[in-house]
Design a protein around this motif. Structure first.
Motif, mmCIF file in Angstrom:
data_model
loop_
_atom_site.group_PDB
_atom_site.id
_atom_site.type_symbol
_atom_site.label_atom_id
_atom_site.label_comp_id
_atom_site.label_asym_id
_atom_site.label_seq_id
_atom_site.Cartn_x
_atom_site.Cartn_y
_atom_site.Cartn_z
ATOM 1 N N ARG A 148 0.722 -1.412 -0.175
ATOM 2 C CA ARG A 148 -0.034 0.154 0.023
ATOM 3 C C ARG A 148 0.830 1.080 0.005
ATOM 4 N N ALA A 152 -4.163 1.037 -3.158
ATOM 5 C CA ALA A 152 -3.612 -0.633 -2.863
ATOM 6 C C ALA A 152 -2.617 -1.083 -3.910
ATOM 7 N N GLN A 190 -1.675 -4.201 -3.780
ATOM 8 C CA GLN A 190 -2.064 -5.488 -3.790
ATOM 9 C C GLN A 190 -3.461 -5.605 -3.455
ATOM 10 N N ASP A 191 -4.394 -6.732 -3.987
ATOM 11 C CA ASP A 191 -5.601 -6.789 -3.625
ATOM 12 C C ASP A 191 -6.022 -6.738 -2.210
ATOM 13 N N GLY A 192 -6.729 -5.814 -1.671
ATOM 14 C CA GLY A 192 -7.127 -5.845 -0.366
ATOM 15 C C GLY A 192 -6.300 -5.164 0.608
ATOM 16 N N ALA A 193 -5.334 -4.506 0.153
ATOM 17 C CA ALA A 193 -4.243 -4.074 0.896
ATOM 18 C C ALA A 193 -4.598 -2.868 2.003
ATOM 19 N N TRP A 194 -5.599 -2.463 1.801
ATOM 20 C CA TRP A 194 -6.320 -1.212 2.781
ATOM 21 C C TRP A 194 -7.256 -1.880 3.682
ATOM 22 N N ASP A 195 -7.771 -3.194 3.390
ATOM 23 C CA ASP A 195 -8.806 -3.610 4.054
ATOM 24 C C ASP A 195 -8.392 -3.774 5.579
ATOM 25 N N GLY A 196 -9.165 -3.114 6.528
ATOM 26 C CA GLY A 196 -9.033 -3.311 7.827
ATOM 27 C C GLY A 196 -7.891 -2.427 8.393
#
Length: 162
Positions: free
Chosen positions: A108, A144, A146-152
Motif C-alpha cells: 500500500r 492498494a 495488492q488486492d485488499g491491501a487497505w482492508d481493515g
C-alpha cells in the motif's frame, strides 16, 4: 530526452533545492515531514528525472511509515522544475515508481494531496487513517498495490521503526 533514475546520495542537495523552489517556505513544518525525520527515503523508489545535459527536471521520494502495525509507503514530495511543468514528468515519475513499489512487494501507498490530481493514478480518500495534525482528512489518499491491501487498515500514521 529525459531519463528516470534512482536517486543517489549525491543528488540529495540538488533535490532539496528543487523542493525549496517548488514549495512554499516552511514546507518542513508539515506533519508529513515529522514522519520523515531520521528515516531515509526508500532506495530505488525515490527517483530523479534528468535531461540529456544531466540537469535535474523532477524528483519524487517515498518514505516508509506505519499505520498501526501495517507498513505503508508515504509518497512525497514530488516536484517538477517550473521550466519543465506540463511535460508529464510528474506523472511519469509517479507511475514508474508505483510500478517499482509493487514489484518490490509493497502492499500500500499513501499521500497527502489533491484528490482530483491523484485520482488518475488510482488514489482514493482513506477512511480511518489519521495523519498527525494539522492535516485535512480529505487530503489523506491511498492506493492498494495488492488486492485488499487497505482492508481493515485504520489508525494513526507513525514514523517507521525498522
Amino acid at each position: 530526452m529525459i531519463e528516470l533514475q534512482a536517486e543517489r546520495a549525491d543528488d540529495r542537495w540538488e533535490v532539496e533545492a528543487l523542493y525549496d523552489l517548488c514549495f512554499a517556505p516552511g514546507r518542513e513544518a508539515l506533519s508529513s515531514y515529522r514522519l520523515r525525520e531520521g528515516v531515509p527515503p526508500v532506495a530505488g523508489l525515490s527517483q530523479v528525472a534528468r535531461d540529456s545535459d544531466g540537469i535535474l527536471a523532477a524528483a519524487i521520494r517515498f518514505w516508509p511509515v506505519l499505520i498501526g502495525d501495517a507498513p505503508a509507503l508515504l509518497l512525497g514530495p514530488v516536484a517538477v522544475h517550473p521550466t519543465r511543468q506540463g511535460e508529464g514528468l510528474g506523472g511519469s515519475l509517479i507511475r514508474d515508481s508505483l510500478a517499482k513499489a509493487q514489484e518490490s512487494g509493497w502492499a500500500r501507498v499513501m499521500l497527502v494531496g489533491d484528490a482530483p490530481y491523484y485520482r488518475r493514478f488510482g488514489f482514493t480518500r482513506l477512511e480511518g487513517v489519521e495523519m498527525p495534525p494539522p492535516t485535512n482528512p480529505d487530503r489523506v489518499l491511498g492506493l492498494a498495490l495488492q488486492d485488499g491491501a487497505w482492508d481493515g487498515i485504520r489508525g494513526q500514521v507513525t514514523r517507521w521503526q525498522g
